[in-house]
Design an enzyme around this catalytic site. Sequence first.
Site, PDB file in Angstrom:
ATOM      1  CE  LYS A   1      -4.823   1.531   2.083  1.00 50.71           C
ATOM      2  NZ  LYS A   1      -4.943   1.625   3.632  1.00 50.71           N
TER       3      LYS A   1
ATOM      4  CD  GLU B   1     -18.929  -3.453   8.618  1.00 51.88           C
ATOM      5  OE1 GLU B   1     -18.404  -2.250   8.068  1.00 51.88           O
ATOM      6  OE2 GLU B   1     -19.108  -4.589   8.466  1.00 51.88           O
TER       7      GLU B   1
ATOM      8  NE  ARG C   1     -21.031  -3.783   5.122  1.00 54.93           N
ATOM      9  CZ  ARG C   1     -20.001  -4.699   4.034  1.00 54.93           C
ATOM     10  NH1 ARG C   1     -19.049  -4.425   4.514  1.00 54.93           N
ATOM     11  NH2 ARG C   1     -19.928  -5.348   3.449  1.00 54.93           N
TER      12      ARG C   1
END
Length: 625
Positions: A269, A356, A384
């Site tokens: 990343k 979640e 969610r």
Amino acid sequence: MVEIPGYTLLGRVNTPAELRRLPLSELPHLAVEMRRYLIETLGRIGGHFAANLGTVELTLALHYAFETPRDRLVWDVGHQAYPHKMLTGRRARLETIRRLNGLMPFCHRDESEYDTFGVGHSSTSISAAAGMAAAARIKGEKRRAVAIIGDGGMTGGMAFEAMNHAGHIGLDMIVVYNDNDMSISENVGALRNHSARLVKKLGLNTPPRLTADEEHNEAHLENPGALFETLGFTYHGPIDGHDLDALLAAFERLKDAKGPQLLHVLTVKGKGFDPAEADPIKYHGVTQFDPVTGAFPSKKPGGKPAYTQVFGDWLCQAAERDPKVVGITPAMREGSGLVEFSKRFPARYFDAGIAEQHAVTLAAGLACEGLKPVCAIYSTFLQRGYDQLIHDVAIQNLPVVFAVDRGGLVGADGATHHGAFDLSYLRCIPNMVVMAPSDENECRRMLATGLSLSQPSAVRYPRGNGLGVEIDEEARPLTLGKGRIVREAIGRRRPRVAILAFGAMVQPALEAADILDAVVADMRFVKPLDVELVLQLAQENDLLVTLEDNSRVGGAGSGVNELLAQHHQLVPVLNLGLPDHFIEHGTREELMTQIGLDGPGILRSIQKRLRSKDLDEPLVKRNQA
């Protein structure tokens, strides 16, 4: 072909078909140009940054190896898809991404035929690609469905639900597991630890990962894909996700393979930009920065505190006073303001990953044992975990506090991230207390209120900074279900108007009220509503206006309507809130102006309602009475 000064290849590639006409030897140079274009462009405009730098070679290899758009690429999550946009005819418009009327912040089916599935939330790609692969099987079409899941998306349970099903029915599909050891924060969980040990064992050249526990049983590393193979996928890798030759060779082997295939790709990343490689969390999403040094403009001193910071400070103070307070987040430590809490109270801090549903039920389990869980979660992500909120928390009436961040319109991330529905979906749940603060001190007091209750509660606050009000040293709980008048009418102007404002809408309500000489109530509580205050305002005024930055459908205004009907009050009501359609991206200020929820827009709506003839007869009758 469009020549771009300083770029010899990039202007020659506007579609994947043009990309596939390039000789393989030119792809590494094209990757360098794409990465430089991203750095220079996002340095000027900001946007999702580090994850996109990490997918340049992967994106090139995918579009080179597969016949897109006939072969379906499904990106997960969409903030790693800027290189995909660049290669599919949208490079020239990259300057407009996340801006009003500009490129969508994520993949969007209406924007391009190459965007096969709309994304914004994570862990959806494998399910969507499975559906596409199943459709190809039913229709007898020979094409591939490829899910590219990364940046923490594999920590979401939905990904494993999809693999379990796709493996069971033997779909011809490919999952590219883009493993960059990050979500927004560092990745968490056993799968991440397994991957880190595998990287160490193979001696691969990747960023520093977890320091493997030498005493850990590493027998499973002899078959690193055992988990995925148990789910019915053939495992390949891991391979270097920045090695174009290795990627292209892998895709060449896999594109005609039968059954579910998983390619484990290791990427960095922030690849190619030293500051982002060194601090991928800081450079996940950026404002403008220097494309050479990576430096950001210095912040002006004395700024107003962000609601996220206010929440984080309050939680640390609450944890200092009460050892039962615990903090939970689904992979949003930085975004939710929990960095300091995680450092000071590591034993009471839980990052559940991008999961979640688990985060909500984890909070329920903690509450069952007498602890005081505070679950910090964005409004759009709490959607969610809605079943868990009802089934595991509310039905059992457990005292979980939900710190619901990013309520209302959030700006540049658009429809997938606006907190447009939380007041509607929270207020219909029995046992829930729902609060919306008008400033940062009110936010602290509401959080303290939630912590003092023996039932579930939610404090819903907006993205961005507070008003700069003075903050009480101690956050005192509010009286449950009681609002307050923040502006009285000065004269006797008719018709008399009262604005019932919820949360962040109190300030624009005051702007309009100064011109109308209207009463303004800061309602504070969406549930329970202040019955006494609403009925008082209904008796004393000729028009009630409800104001919220939530969907008008089923929101706080609907609650006021229900209350008035229940008490047989016939006062005219104007409900103002978010319209019944999805709102795209732009700054919060631009969007609020566009939908008429800034001060002038609110004033126009009320004045238009006051001119309606249906107000005349009730007004005459009320004046006669």
